[in-house]
Design an enzyme around this catalytic site. Structure first.
Site, mmCIF file in Angstrom:
data_model
loop_
_atom_site.group_PDB
_atom_site.id
_atom_site.type_symbol
_atom_site.label_atom_id
_atom_site.label_comp_id
_atom_site.label_asym_id
_atom_site.label_seq_id
_atom_site.Cartn_x
_atom_site.Cartn_y
_atom_site.Cartn_z
ATOM 1 N N LEU A 153 -15.937 2.085 -19.271
ATOM 2 C CA LEU A 153 -15.187 1.039 -18.594
ATOM 3 C C LEU A 153 -16.198 0.052 -18.026
ATOM 4 C CD1 LEU A 153 -12.579 3.160 -16.563
ATOM 5 C CD2 LEU A 153 -12.188 1.954 -18.721
ATOM 6 N N ASP A 154 -15.814 -1.216 -17.971
ATOM 7 C CA ASP A 154 -16.691 -2.199 -17.355
ATOM 8 C C ASP A 154 -16.987 -1.800 -15.914
ATOM 9 O OD1 ASP A 154 -16.497 -3.635 -19.690
ATOM 10 O OD2 ASP A 154 -15.009 -5.054 -18.918
ATOM 11 N N LYS A 155 -18.105 -2.273 -15.399
ATOM 12 C CA LYS A 155 -18.515 -1.944 -14.034
ATOM 13 C C LYS A 155 -17.394 -2.184 -13.029
ATOM 14 C CE LYS A 155 -21.680 -3.479 -10.389
ATOM 15 N NZ LYS A 155 -22.797 -4.399 -10.036
ATOM 16 N N ARG A 259 -10.001 -8.537 -21.227
ATOM 17 C CA ARG A 259 -10.430 -9.756 -20.541
ATOM 18 C C ARG A 259 -10.556 -10.919 -21.523
ATOM 19 N NH1 ARG A 259 -15.728 -7.642 -17.649
ATOM 20 N NH2 ARG A 259 -15.687 -9.716 -16.667
#
Length: 328
Positions: A153-155, A259
């Site tokens: 997962l993205d930060k 996104r």
């Protein structure tokens, strides 16, 4: 004396102490050379760029004085080099990073990752990652590729992710992800009111000019197929701007997929400074994206199994501010 002889002499004359400090005295034949070149020859197992990093960090002295990268030597200096490990070498060290464990058995771990936690060490984040925490709390993970991490997962995205605890489980999970058998469902808050539901099919690749960003591109230019399904759950307002809560389901798992896709169709995520509307980003401190549901075939017993994670407090708060009640 030839360069080959100097190299042979240098390798023999270097004294390496137990605390990883090298000490040696330069020879007259080395006078006039750049220090970094001399050190590269004296310490052939290290790259010149690595040695330059040590010099810049103050880990090299000549006659007990600090040195600089382009410094030339006189040929009689007493050199001390502290062999500091590179960021990559320390990246896979155990660290007491807190983990929120949703499920644990002998085959897998399911974690609820908080926003702000990097999953895997990389440039700019060589420590303090979820992987470092795995190695601390579960030392046996060191025996698996990437410590058992099979997806990320993205930060600044929160929510559920699965980690393998055995090589067999890791192989199974990688195959399930490849064959699109893993269900990953997200909740996202976006600017605007998109159509009630949509399947976004648009290949994603590295942005042609900004290497930090991803972008919708042609597959012929190296992009990979990407498909995101969403359903609009509710609408509200932040200030005078309309926002919508979406349930997004991934068929594929490309970097920044939701996104990028939502920006592509004109409805970027609230708080997304990389792909969103910068003037409106102050409403939220991160992209409003949470991995809420995860479903897969258990690699040990073959049963279908799923988990759900409630929205974290920050996302619940921005929904409340927008006049949107929590939606299951």
């Amino acid at each position: 004396m030839s360069q080959e002889d100097l190299a042979h002499q240098g390798a023999e004359d270097v004294s390496v102490e137990e605390d990883a400090v090298c000490r040696f005295v330069l020879s007259a034949e080395e006078a006039g050379e750049r220090l970094d070149k001399v050190l590269a020859r004296r310490l052939p197992r290290f790259s010149r760029s690595r040695i330059q990093q040590w010099i810049k960090a103050g880990a090299v002295t000549a006659n007990d004085a600090p040195v600089h990268v382009r410094q030339h030597v006189s040929g009689d200096e007493a050199i001390v080099v502290w062999l500091a490990p590179s960021a990559e070498e320390v990246a896979y060290r155990p660290e007491p990073v807190a983990l929120s464990v949703v499920h644990e058995d002998e085959d897998i771990l399911v974690l609820d990752k908080p926003a702000g936690l990097v999953v895997h060490p990389a440039a700019g984040n060589w420590s303090g990652t979820l992987l470092n925490g795995l190695l601390h709390h579960y030392p046996a993970q060191a025996g698996l590729p990437r410590a058992g991490v099979v997806h990320r997962l993205d930060k600044d995205t929160s929510g559920l992710m699965v980690v393998a605890r055995t090589l067999q489980a890791q192989t199974s999970l990688v195959r399930q992800l490849r064959d699109r058998q893993v269900t990953r469902e997200y909740q996202a808050l976006v600017w605007g009111i998109p159509p009630p539901e949509k399947a976004i099919s648009a290949a994603i690749g590295r942005h042609p000019r900004d290497r930090v960003r991803m972008a919708v591109r042609e597959e012929a230019r190296g992009a990979k197929a990407a498909v995101t399904h969403y359903v609009r759950l509710a609408t509200g307002k932040l200030g005078s701007a309309a926002v919508s809560l979406l349930r997004c389901k991934l068929e594929t798992g490309r970097t920044h997929q939701i996104r990028v896709h939502m920006q592509f169709i004109g409805f970027p995520l609230v708080g997304d400074n990389l792909y969103g509307r910068v003037p409106l980003s102050s409403w939220f401190h991160r992209q409003a994206l949470h991995a809420r549901r995860l479903a897969l075939v258990h690699p040990g017993n073959g049963r279908d199994i799923e988990w759900a994670a409630p929205l974290p407090d920050d996302m619940a708060g921005i929904l409340q501010q927008a006049g949107i009640g929590q939606v299951s």
